[in-house]
Write an enzyme that holds these catalytic residues in place. Structure first.
Site, PDB file in Angstrom:
ATOM      1  CG  HIS A   1      46.294  59.337 106.538  1.00 43.27           C
ATOM      2  ND1 HIS A   1      46.297  58.638 107.592  1.00 43.27           N
ATOM      3  CD2 HIS A   1      45.506  58.810 105.721  1.00 43.27           C
ATOM      4  CE1 HIS A   1      45.856  57.428 107.313  1.00 43.27           C
ATOM      5  NE2 HIS A   1      45.371  57.535 106.173  1.00 43.27           N
TER       6      HIS A   1
ATOM      7  CG  HIS B   1      40.380  60.093 100.237  1.00 43.06           C
ATOM      8  ND1 HIS B   1      41.167  60.921 100.462  1.00 43.06           N
ATOM      9  CD2 HIS B   1      40.830  58.814 100.263  1.00 43.06           C
ATOM     10  CE1 HIS B   1      42.323  60.210 100.819  1.00 43.06           C
ATOM     11  NE2 HIS B   1      42.125  59.163 100.629  1.00 43.06           N
TER      12      HIS B   1
END
Length: 726
Positions: free
Chosen positions: A89, A43
């Site tokens: 998200h 990420h």
């Protein structure tokens, strides 16, 4: 548990742990191990994609700042700049849909105002599982509520987006949020920490224990125990973010700061190391000075918490009092928690003990880059004979079947929950292919769009990405905006599977080639990998966001037809409608999921986009709409909110294939009768196709005299779909 096993628990590989020990010439302590785990996570580090992302085109005549900052920045008019970025998200929004989606919006908004820009718009790209899946109503309601809650409370309009459904997202929905902001060019701020002795300032909400290791969770595949990870999902407070935004923008406008960055993924860890890396310096931090919600918060928790609404800034010592005064005025916690040092290290102390002593570069910009194994994936190469594949279905049969799909249904149910008019600058809002925003004190307008075409990218990642980039440019053209720059969010499955890694590689390469061809450079983006649950990968679902410019005096073009007597025409690239390709009708009506991507010619696509802009600018057409998912029929009904039409499909083309097939670039346009000859000449002189289909008017949709449906009944049937789903 020994330290190596602890590293594995943190998501690091055994080889990565050995590399850390080699770089440090010692074992890391627990806090340092946690920092490496989040900063080297997929990420944060893009360790599977960075090799390919480096080759993307990032410069152009409008680009001020490209990748590497919190958001990309383009020049709008020589005085004003537009900042924009998209991020995912996904995992948090599956675990806790309301807070996951809400904090996704909050995070992308901070990326914008930390650059000195006031956010003016939010967009979203949402993907959920099959409509019949038992979790989909819960996820849909939570995600949409979370997006609307955060944006509405902040007073920032949600102006555009998309919502799609497919079984591949049953266990892993996607929530991508894009934000757009505007500032003066001379007020752009960056996250470059510099100036030995300058103060490191904490600004925003108090640090809690929520969201710890959210970045590593977002870099893992899901399984049946994933819902137990709720503590890794942050809790948002949009009212506090509004105060933090106003305080930050006032500090920037008064030039009180040296640099600023939001504490997003990995919290204080990420912001301290990234800001130090950009400034080629270091930081010394006293964790005892960090504002906390609970006194017993450990150094590990302080450094790795992803509590929302927090910023890290660098301030000249002589301006500190002014900065603290601004924070106090807005009711925002602030504290001087450290200083800039010359040595490129981050040092942190807690209760008098040194708990972090790490070199900057190995943690941030020198994270491992992997050349993962690649195996050529399956490219779909089959299409169907257009003269026979849909022969046994009436138009009504097909429409009724497609109306069972949320991907086909109009999205009014969703975007009516968003406030898209707050600020009074939204000129074209949700429901259109793209949106247009007024910029105060500028004669230029901004067009914005966020799209995906997962099934085409699955059928052929290279051609699918060409379609997607062109689709975004077409969408901007349909409202009168010329595309000038791009952002992206690369949503894929597990990169450690060679065929998935091949999808990623091809998609990134095609994205770069396509954006270079259309001169829409990439100013930043996000990679969201490991979107996999119980060994089931999502479809390759890159989303592309674009910003376009409407020049002073140029008209904008709304999609909706409200008057009778307008001629409706089809403008498209030169097509042969003899085959049916990958399309919603093929998947939902015929059950054909592995048809090939429609052929695409980028040169024709560019001519089409240029032609449509010219027709809008010379006011030849009154309305336009892109033809994509759901085909001509879907676009036609989208253009007719309350009025009907009478349509005749072109001779020699199977009506069902023309109405529901999905091909390369095409638009529906509406114009006054006296303009039709000029439009036809212009289009055909450009080497494109043009068909006059019929006229607007009446209270029903009439196609070939065979399909007749009250527009009121058709719209109510779509509302019934959403009512059933919710």
């Amino acid at each position: 548990m020994n330290l190596r096993d602890e590293a594995l628990e943190h998501g690091l590989s055994s080889e990565e742990f050995d590399l850390i020990c080699s770089l440090l010439h010692r074992d890391p302590n627990q806090v340092e191990l946690g920092i490496f785990a989040v900063m080297w996570s997929e990420h944060c580090s893009y360790k599977s994609t960075r090799k390919y992302l480096r080759n993307l085109p990032t410069t152009g005549p409008h680009v001020i700042l490209g990748p590497g900052e919190n958001a990309g920045v383009i020049d709008l008019d020589g005085t004003h700049a537009v900042c924009f970025k998209v991020e995912s998200h996904n995992h948090p929004s599956f675990i806790e849909p309301f807070q996951g989606a809400a904090t996704g919006v909050g995070g992308i908004l901070r990326d914008i105002f930390t650059m000195g820009a006031r956010p003016i718009a939010v967009l979203d790209s949402l993907h959920f599982g099959e409509e019949s899946h038992p979790k989909v109503p819960h996820l849909l309601k939570g995600v949409v509520s979370g997006i609307s809650h955060y944006g509405n409370c902040m007073g920032i309009p949600t102006v555009n987006g998309e919502t799609k459904f497919d079984s591949c997202y049953d266990g892993n929905n996607l929530v991508n949020a894009m934000a757009v902001g505007v500032c003066k060019i001379n007020e752009i701020y960056t996250a470059k920490a510099e100036g030995v002795g300058n103060i490191v300032l904490y600004l925003g909400s108090k640090t809690g224990k929520d969201g710890i290791h959210g970045a590593t969770m977002a870099s893992e595949e899901f399984d049946e125990e994933s819902e137990d990870k709720r503590p890794t999902v942050q809790v948002g407070d949009p009212f506090m973010e509004k105060l933090v935004m106003e305080a930050t923008l006032e500090m920037i406008q008064k030039k009180l700061l040296v640099a600023i960055q939001d504490m997003g993924a990995a919290g204080i860890a990420c912001s301290t190391f990234e800001m130090s890396s950009k400034g080629q310096c270091g930081m010394e931090i006293n964790l005892d000075l960090v504002p906390l919600r609970e006194k017993n918060t450990s150094a590990y928790e302080i450094f790795l918490s992803e509590s929302q609404e927090r910023m890290l800034a660098v301030v000249h010592p002589e301006r500190l009092d002014e900065v603290l005064e601004v924070a106090k005025k807005w009711g925002v916690d602030s504290a001087a928690i450290g200083k800039i040092i010359a040595e490129p290290k981050v040092l942190a102390y807690h209760h008098g003990e040194k708990v972090v002593d790490l070199p900057v570069e190995p943690v941030s910009s020198k994270a491992p880059v992997y050349d993962r194994p690649i195996a050529t994936g399956k490219i779909f190469d089959r299409s169907l004979d257009a003269n026979s594949c849909l022969r046994d279905f009436s138009i009504k049969d097909i429409v009724h079947k497609l109306l069972e799909s949320g991907s086909f249904a109009e999205k009014e149910y969703i975007y009516q929950q968003y406030d898209h008019s707050v600020g009074a600058d939204t000129l074209i809002g949700p429901g259109a292919d793209a949106s247009v925003l007024r910029v105060k004190d500028s004669k230029h307008k901004v067009g914005v769009v966020l799209k995906s075409l997962a099934h085409l990218c699955q059928a052929d990642p290279h051609k699918g990405m060409q379609h997607l980039v062109s689709y975004c440019i077409q969408s901007l053209a349909s409202v009168g905006a010329k595309a000038v720059a791009t952002t992206n969010c690369l949503n894929f499955g597990n990169p450690q599977e060679p065929e998935i890694m091949d999808q990623i590689r091809i998609s990134i390469e095609s994205l770069g080639e396509s954006c270079a061809y259309f001169q829409t450079p990439i100013t930043g983006g996000n990679a969201s990998l490991y979107n996999q649950t119980d060994q089931t990968n999502i479809l390759p679902t890159p989303s592309v966001g674009m910003v376009g410019i409407v020049e002073p005096g140029a008209p904008i073009c709304h999609p909706y037809i409200h008057e009778s007597g307008l001629h409706i025409g089809y403008v498209g690239t030169a097509q042969v409608f003899d085959r049916l390709y990958q399309s919603l009708v093929a998947r939902k009506v015929l059950g054909e999921k592995e048809l090939m991507c429609p052929p695409i010619d980028l040169a024709q696509e560019k001519r089409l986009q240029k032609t449509l802009l010219a027709l809008i600018h010379n006011q030849s057409i009154q309305h336009s709409c892109v033809v994509r998912s759901g085909g001509v029929f879907k676009s036609l009904t989208a253009m007719l909110p309350k009025i009907g039409c009478k349509i005749q499909t072109p001779d020699g083309i199977d009506p069902n294939v023309f109405l529901f097939g999905e091909f390369a670039g095409a638009f529906l346009v509406a114009a006054y009768s006296e303009k039709i000859k000029a439009i036809s000449d212009h289009v055909q002189n450009s080497g494109l196709s043009f068909y006059v289909l019929g006229e607007s008017g009446g209270s029903e949709i009439d196609i070939n005299g065979q399909y007749k449906e009250s527009i009121k009944h058709f719209k109510s049937s779509q509302k019934a779909f959403w009512k059933g789903l919710s």
